[in-house]
Design an enzyme around this catalytic site. Structure first.
Site, PDB file in Angstrom:
ATOM      1  N   ILE A  13       0.836  -1.205   0.000  1.00  0.00           N
ATOM      2  CA  ILE A  13       0.000   0.000   0.000  1.00  0.00           C
ATOM      3  C   ILE A  13       0.872   1.257   0.000  1.00  0.00           C
ATOM      4  O   ILE A  13       0.586   2.227  -0.711  1.00  0.00           O
ATOM      5  CB  ILE A  13      -0.985  -0.037   1.187  1.00  0.00           C
ATOM      6  CG1 ILE A  13      -1.845  -1.314   1.085  1.00  0.00           C
ATOM      7  CG2 ILE A  13      -1.877   1.208   1.201  1.00  0.00           C
ATOM      8  CD1 ILE A  13      -2.666  -1.631   2.308  1.00  0.00           C
ATOM      9  N   ASN A  93       7.241  -4.446  16.685  1.00  0.00           N
ATOM     10  CA  ASN A  93       7.300  -3.587  15.501  1.00  0.00           C
ATOM     11  C   ASN A  93       6.127  -2.614  15.457  1.00  0.00           C
ATOM     12  O   ASN A  93       6.305  -1.400  15.344  1.00  0.00           O
ATOM     13  CB  ASN A  93       7.298  -4.433  14.228  1.00  0.00           C
ATOM     14  CG  ASN A  93       7.415  -3.554  12.988  1.00  0.00           C
ATOM     15  OD1 ASN A  93       8.494  -3.066  12.667  1.00  0.00           O
ATOM     16  ND2 ASN A  93       6.307  -3.299  12.302  1.00  0.00           N
ATOM     17  N   TYR A 142      -2.616  -8.841  15.839  1.00  0.00           N
ATOM     18  CA  TYR A 142      -2.450  -7.822  14.796  1.00  0.00           C
ATOM     19  C   TYR A 142      -3.429  -6.660  15.008  1.00  0.00           C
ATOM     20  O   TYR A 142      -3.040  -5.493  15.055  1.00  0.00           O
ATOM     21  CB  TYR A 142      -2.660  -8.454  13.415  1.00  0.00           C
ATOM     22  CG  TYR A 142      -2.809  -7.431  12.311  1.00  0.00           C
ATOM     23  CD1 TYR A 142      -1.742  -6.615  11.957  1.00  0.00           C
ATOM     24  CD2 TYR A 142      -4.030  -7.260  11.648  1.00  0.00           C
ATOM     25  CE1 TYR A 142      -1.882  -5.659  10.963  1.00  0.00           C
ATOM     26  CE2 TYR A 142      -4.176  -6.313  10.662  1.00  0.00           C
ATOM     27  CZ  TYR A 142      -3.101  -5.512  10.326  1.00  0.00           C
ATOM     28  OH  TYR A 142      -3.245  -4.552   9.354  1.00  0.00           O
TER      29      TYR A 142
END
Ligand code: UDP
Length: 325
Positions: A13, A93, A142
């Site tokens: 993206i 992260n 996530y």
């Protein structure tokens, strides 16, 4: 002219956003650790810096070198299944890394950020279509990492004057209309590239994960949004940040089933797709689609250009036939 930092600008993206912002006259600097990103996805002539969210000194080097007006932040790990088996990687992260980025921004007086969030922050839908007021109860690490950052934005805005847009994508799909860049994940887990690769004989078949969902054809319904439409939404969000900070769904509001995708791909390619029915995949809700005419339209002034799934798949097919990476 001040510059825009595109963190993760070599990814799927992010690279389409870079292409769009450059076309619209923005001066972009791409930073990427190239773990999942592709150097070839960054256009010639756009400055590239290898940097990692986990390494504050690499961020400091980038912020010290350029004068940024804003940051577009795409640099996240995004495999739901892997986030369950290796959550540390995701929290490190996506959460700790993003806090490093926000710290660098604060230190260097950069107050604007447009962030890739996700409809996965909503979890199992309590109602559809999903609007921005839908409760957020993510069902995997996530989604939780993305929600944590959304929440941090509110606190940073109140305390430090951060101006932010968290864009909650539905299913990003397609490729640049000119075929120059596209989707390239390793491993690939997304439906449209897998269907096209099965049609092209590069995979034995597409496994349909669940045919007994309470949907009209028994397969899951999703809202597929073209990656170039996502890119234009980022620009509109950035240009609105002086008057709007907040959370915005990005979807078309169109419901498309797994079987619809296979049929549309067969139409576009003129070839049969080998299909195998398989059990449901854990954590897949029956239907996920955005409420149309929400803040993306009313506040940002955004309208997706790709409303037909065939048109989206045609761009992905063009890329699959001629992919460079
Ligand atoms: N899907 C499928 N077979 C595959 C990959 C995906 O049937 O090999 C289905 C999946 O169950 C979901 C839809 O396709 O209903 C979209 O999945 P994808 O992984 O592309 O995106 P997600 O909705 O998980 O973000």
């Amino acid at each position: 002219m001040k510059k825009i930092l595109v963190m993760g600008g070599a990814g799927y993206i992010g690279s389409h956003a870079v292409k769009h912002f450059v076309q619209e006259g923005y001066d972009c600097v791409v930073a990427d650790n190239l773990v999942y990103g592709h150097r070839e996805a960054v256009p010639q002539g756009v400055a590239f810096e290898k940097a990692d969210l986990a390494d504050p000194s690499s961020l400091e080097a980038v912020f010290g070198k350029y004068d940024f007006e804003a940051v577009l932040h795409f640099a996240a790990y995004a495999y739901v299944g892997e986030s369950v088996t290796d959550p540390q990687k995701y929290y490190q992260n996506n959460v700790a890394g993003t806090l490093n980025l926000l710290a660098a921004m604060k230190k260097h007086g950069v107050h604007k950020i447009v962030f890739s969030s996700t409809c996965a922050t909503y979890g199992e839908p309590q109602y559809t279509p999903i609007d921005e007021k839908h409760p957020q109860n993510p069902i995997n690490p996530y989604g939780r990492t993305k929600l944590m950052i959304e929440q941090a934005f509110g606190d940073y805005a109140r305390a430090y004057g951060l101006q932010y847009a968290a864009l909650r994508y539905f299913n990003a799909a397609g490729a640049a209309a000119d075929g120059s860049i596209g989707e390239s994940h390793n491993p690939e887990t997304h439906l449209i590239p897998l269907v096209l690769q099965a049609i092209d004989g590069r995979r034995p078949c597409i496994k349909v994960f669940g045919t007994d969902y309470p949907t009209p054809d028994g397969t899951c319904l999703r809202d597929y949004i073209h990656v170039e439409d996502l890119a234009s939404a980022h620009r509109l969000a950035l240009e609105k940040l002086d008057t709007f900070s907040g959370y915005v769904n990005l979807g078309t509001g169109v419901k498309t089933s797994v079987k619809d995708i296979i049929a549309a791909a067969e139409n576009v390619t003129g070839k049969k797709c080998p299909v195998e029915n398989a059990p449901r995949r854990a954590g897949d809700p029956a239907e996920l689609y955005a409420a149309a005419h929400g803040p993306a339209e009313t506040v940002l002034g955004w309208k997706p250009r790709y409303m037909q799934i065939e048109d989206i798949i045609a761009t992905a097919w063009k890329w699959e036939l001629n992919r460079r990476y």
